[in-house]
Design an enzyme around this catalytic site. Structure first.
Site, PDB file in Angstrom:
ATOM      1  CG  HIS A 191      81.628  17.374  41.104  1.00  0.00           C
ATOM      2  ND1 HIS A 191      81.664  17.082  39.773  1.00  0.00           N
ATOM      3  CD2 HIS A 191      80.579  18.219  41.260  1.00  0.00           C
ATOM      4  CE1 HIS A 191      80.704  17.723  39.148  1.00  0.00           C
ATOM      5  NE2 HIS A 191      80.024  18.416  40.017  1.00  0.00           N
TER       6      HIS A 191
HETATM    7  N1  UDP Z   1      87.055  23.349  37.553  1.00  0.00           N
HETATM    8  C1  UDP Z   1      88.091  24.108  38.094  1.00  0.00           C
HETATM    9  N2  UDP Z   1      89.011  23.468  38.873  1.00  0.00           N
HETATM   10  C2  UDP Z   1      88.972  22.127  39.142  1.00  0.00           C
HETATM   11  C3  UDP Z   1      87.906  21.376  38.583  1.00  0.00           C
HETATM   12  C4  UDP Z   1      86.955  22.015  37.801  1.00  0.00           C
HETATM   13  O1  UDP Z   1      88.169  25.314  37.876  1.00  0.00           O
HETATM   14  O2  UDP Z   1      89.830  21.623  39.873  1.00  0.00           O
HETATM   15  C5  UDP Z   1      86.055  24.039  36.721  1.00  0.00           C
HETATM   16  C6  UDP Z   1      85.893  23.445  35.350  1.00  0.00           C
HETATM   17  O3  UDP Z   1      86.865  23.968  34.465  1.00  0.00           O
HETATM   18  C7  UDP Z   1      84.479  23.855  34.982  1.00  0.00           C
HETATM   19  C8  UDP Z   1      83.776  23.877  36.308  1.00  0.00           C
HETATM   20  O4  UDP Z   1      84.785  23.900  37.312  1.00  0.00           O
HETATM   21  O5  UDP Z   1      84.453  25.152  34.429  1.00  0.00           O
HETATM   22  C9  UDP Z   1      82.922  22.649  36.458  1.00  0.00           C
HETATM   23  O6  UDP Z   1      82.404  22.623  37.712  1.00  0.00           O
HETATM   24  P1  UDP Z   1      81.941  21.291  38.428  1.00  0.00           P
HETATM   25  O7  UDP Z   1      82.577  20.139  37.769  1.00  0.00           O
HETATM   26  O8  UDP Z   1      82.172  21.509  39.889  1.00  0.00           O
HETATM   27  O9  UDP Z   1      80.358  21.317  38.225  1.00  0.00           O
HETATM   28  P2  UDP Z   1      79.375  20.888  37.037  1.00  0.00           P
HETATM   29  O10 UDP Z   1      79.886  21.484  35.767  1.00  0.00           O
HETATM   30  O11 UDP Z   1      79.313  19.398  37.013  1.00  0.00           O
HETATM   31  O12 UDP Z   1      78.066  21.476  37.435  1.00  0.00           O
END
Ligand code: UDP
Length: 356
Positions: free
Chosen positions: A204
């Site tokens: 993402h």
């Molecule tokens: N997550 C979720 N559903 C999905 C993909 C990710 O609930 O289909 C959750 C994941 O378990 C984690 C969070 O979203 O807790 C991570 O968010 P993201 O990857 O969007 O952002 P980042 O952590 O890179 O800031």
């Protein structure tokens, strides 16, 4: 004490759920503390926002600013009048998104103290918007709640030592609280996969999700893993694929890749626990891989969660097809990581705020 918590993106809802619950508990125990949630509206798809709110029992936001445009300045301009009217004693922001920095900028312009949860993380890649957001938010904050010892050390190297607390990781709190104790076979059978017989992937980040060439390189690697791949597709990545015929064709011809809409948090935790391997460019998912004791290959060249690499659970492959496949073939379990606390980071944050 009147707190306004500013959130805008999926990972922030998950982090805020733990601290909000701890604030509620403190208020019920008689502490003079209250919280209202402000949702900037940066993430607005049902699966990325409402679904997560309801699963995590987060109170509905008091304000939803519907800032679908994720431009920091515009979000900050929308947040400022709310803060001005409400005049809270403290603003809490989480992580590293544009909503994080926008909230901090708005609070700072009104001289409202800021608490940054997940302070001190550094990937050392200053090209990343997230890295710029973290650095600027830390400089504006008077309370800096660090998830790891490395984060405390990062701040010390930038001469930030006042108001710095190592509290542990609120995402670890959330994973402990929300991972179902029982195996839920429905989630797997719905997808037609068996425990430890599939690879879970998320993509993402702007650098990857907006770049068709990098996406192609990752998708080729997924195709060649020889495993079933479950890919909950982020809307940003889905938009790039929809606009690129070669990527659409690649997905359609990759019979081992199961593309599904973004899943809820609890379903995600179950998928992480049952996957044999996780491939991701997400910060949060890298750590959750460790929480669920599943090896991880990170589709980036650097990480802010360096302890996952040092402990052997995670390797940094970038987006090159061959590099990813090499990392996949070497992925393994690692050793225990002690940085993330004991599952009570949120309580420690609230205690610190109350004591101050
Ligand atoms: N997550 C979720 N559903 C999905 C993909 C990710 O609930 O289909 C959750 C994941 O378990 C984690 C969070 O979203 O807790 C991570 O968010 P993201 O990857 O969007 O952002 P980042 O952590 O890179 O800031």
């Amino acid at each position: 004490m009147k707190i306004i918590t500013i959130v805008g993106a999926r990972p922030q809802f998950i982090k805020a759920a733990t601290v909000s619950a701890a604030i509620k508990k403190a208020a019920e125990a008689g502490c003079d503390i209250s919280e209202k949630l402000l949702h900037t509206g940066q993430h607005y798809d049902y699966n990325l926002s409402e679904l997560i709110f309801s699963e995590l029992h987060l109170p509905a936001p008091e304000w939803n600013l519907a800032c679908k445009d994720s431009n920091t300045e515009l979000i900050s301009q929308a947040v400022e009048p709310v803060l001005q009217r409400e005049s809270p004693d403290l603003v809490i922001v989480y992580g590293d998104t544009n909503s994080t920095l926008a909230g901090a900028l708005a609070a700072d312009s009104l001289h409202i103290p800021i608490a940054h949860v997940e302070a001190g993380l550094r990937s050392r890649n200053k090209q990343m918007v997230e890295e710029q957001n973290r650095i600027r938010t830390d400089r504006l904050s008077s309370l800096l709640f660090c998830p790891t010892y490395t984060a405390v050390e990062n701040l010390r190297k930038e001469n930030i030592t006042e108001g710095v607390y190592h509290v542990g990781d609120v995402m670890y709190d959330a994973a402990l609280r929300f991972t179902p104790a029982e195996q839920d076979t429905d989630v797997l059978s719905k997808l037609g996969v068996e425990p430890k017989q599939f690879v879970l992937t998320t993509i993402h980040r702007a650098e990857t999700a907006d770049d068709p060439a990098q996406l192609q390189s990752i998708l080729l690697a997924l195709q060649q893993t020889g495993s079933t791949v479950v890919l909950p597709l982020h809307p940003r990545t889905a938009r790039t694929i929809a606009a690129a015929p070669q990527l659409k064709a690649l997905i359609n011809s990759s019979y081992n890749i199961k593309v599904i809409p973004p899943v809820g948090y609890i379903e995600m935790l179950l998928l992480e626990r049952n996957a044999s391997l996780i491939l991701t460019d997400s910060g949060g998912v890298q750590k959750e891989a460790y929480f669920q004791r599943t090896p991880c290959v990170t589709l980036r060249r650097e990480t802010e969660w360096t302890e996952t690499v040092a402990a052997g659970w995670n390797s940094l492959a970038g987006t090159d097809t061959v590099d990813i496949l090499t990392a996949v073939s070497r992925a393994k379990n690692g050793s225990v990581i002690n940085d993330y606390g004991n599952g009570h980071a949120a309580e420690r944050i609230v205690e610190t705020i109350i004591n101050l």
